[in-house]
Design an enzyme around this catalytic site. Structure first.
Site, short mmCIF file in Angstrom:
data_model
loop_
_atom_site.label_atom_id
_atom_site.label_comp_id
_atom_site.label_asym_id
_atom_site.label_seq_id
_atom_site.Cartn_x
_atom_site.Cartn_y
_atom_site.Cartn_z
N SER A 1 -0.01 -3.44 7.51
CA SER A 1 1.13 -4.33 7.30
C SER A 1 2.40 -3.49 7.26
O SER A 1 2.35 -2.29 6.91
CB SER A 1 0.97 -5.08 5.97
OG SER A 1 2.17 -5.71 5.58
N TYR B 1 -0.96 -4.12 -2.76
CA TYR B 1 -1.13 -4.43 -1.34
C TYR B 1 -0.49 -3.36 -0.46
O TYR B 1 -1.07 -2.91 0.53
CB TYR B 1 -0.52 -5.80 -1.06
CG TYR B 1 -0.65 -6.29 0.36
CD1 TYR B 1 -1.86 -6.75 0.85
CD2 TYR B 1 0.46 -6.32 1.21
CE1 TYR B 1 -1.98 -7.23 2.15
CE2 TYR B 1 0.35 -6.79 2.51
CZ TYR B 1 -0.87 -7.25 2.97
OH TYR B 1 -0.97 -7.70 4.27
#
Length: 279
Positions: free
Chosen positions: A155, A168
């Site tokens: 990401s 994350y």
């Protein structure tokens, strides 16, 4: 006369492919001829993906289960190799977010997100290593050149950080390290190992944040709040040069690029599929 498709004869595992990006990846690979082992924590959405592939003339099977269970990775790999006696593509896509600022984040919250985004892909690839090594040795002895593909999902949060997502972001940064290390370990077996780092993709994880039970998604025994503040979504869209988030199908297209023969000499790379978002 039928035209050969890019992935005819290939076998792919796509984790987390019951919904969203994972489903779009599974459908894309299947549309190009791959036989796809669909995985999801919940059997129902996984079965829906299998049905969609079969309705389009493709071949798929379901292996539902929890990738955070250390024993499940071998079950997943064996399901593909036992059924089709092959394994050519692994897409490590499964995951979820559990956001909080650092002073409010618990050890369990941090560890759970690291486990599904880093430990689970590690276990799947470790489980696949025996089959891949033996297959590569047999192919070399026969004088055949076969390239296999690993695509790990990262990401832009893993590349640049994102407030409220220390777990994350750390996990998605770690998957880049895993990708580049395995590229060096598995090059001898002709395995291309790459990563795709997504920006904003329009899925249930990035829907506008709702209140009450409508905002909760069951992940195992946890009811987690999914979604993003609407003002933040507007900011991301404004900062993205293309002016919007991606569809799951567009996200799947980026993964597909690393699965086809044209990428046989590309390895250890991170492709940002973010509509130009580079901050």
């Amino acid at each position: 006369m039928s035209t050969a498709r890019k992935l005819d004869g290939k076998v792919a595992i796509v984790s987390g492919s019951g919904r969203g990006i994972g489903r779009a990846i599974a459908l894309k690979l299947a549309s190009e001829g791959a036989r796809v082992l669909v995985n999801d924590l919940d059997p129902e959405p996984g079965a829906e993906t299998v049905a969609l592939i079969e309705a389009s003339g493709g071949e798929a099977a379901l292996c539902a289960g929890d990738l955070s269970d250390p024993a499940f990775a071998q079950v997943l790999v064996d399901a593909a190799t036992d059924r089709w006696a092959a394994l050519d593509i692994i897409v490590n896509n499964a995951g979820y977010t559990w956001d909080s600022v650092i002073q409010k984040m618990t050890d369990d919250q941090f560890a759970a997100v690291m486990d599904i985004h880093v430990a689970a892909p590690f276990r799947v690839l470790r489980a696949a290593s025996g089959f891949i090594r033996e297959a590569a040795k047999a192919e070399a002895a026969e004088g055949r050149v076969v390239h296999r593909k690993v695509v790990n999902i990262s990401s832009v949060a893993g590349l640049y950080g994102n407030a409220g997502q220390v777990n994350y972001s750390a996990a998605k940064a770690a998957i880049v390290g895993l990708t580049r290390t395995l590229c060096k370990e598995w090059g001898r077996y002709r395995v291309n190992v790459n990563a795709v780092a997504f920006g904003l993709v329009n899925t249930r994880m990035t829907q506008p944040l709702a209140r009450g039970e409508d905002a909760l998604v069951q992940v195992g025994d946890r009811a987690l709040r999914m979604g993003v503040q609407e003002a933040m979504l507007d900011d991301i869209s404004r900062l993205t040069p293309l002016g919007r988030g991606a569809t799951p199908e567009e996200a799947a297209g980026a993964v597909y690029l690393f699965c086809i023969p044209e990428s046989d000499y590309i390895s250890g790379q991170v492709l940002v599929a973010g509509g130009g978002l580079l901050i």
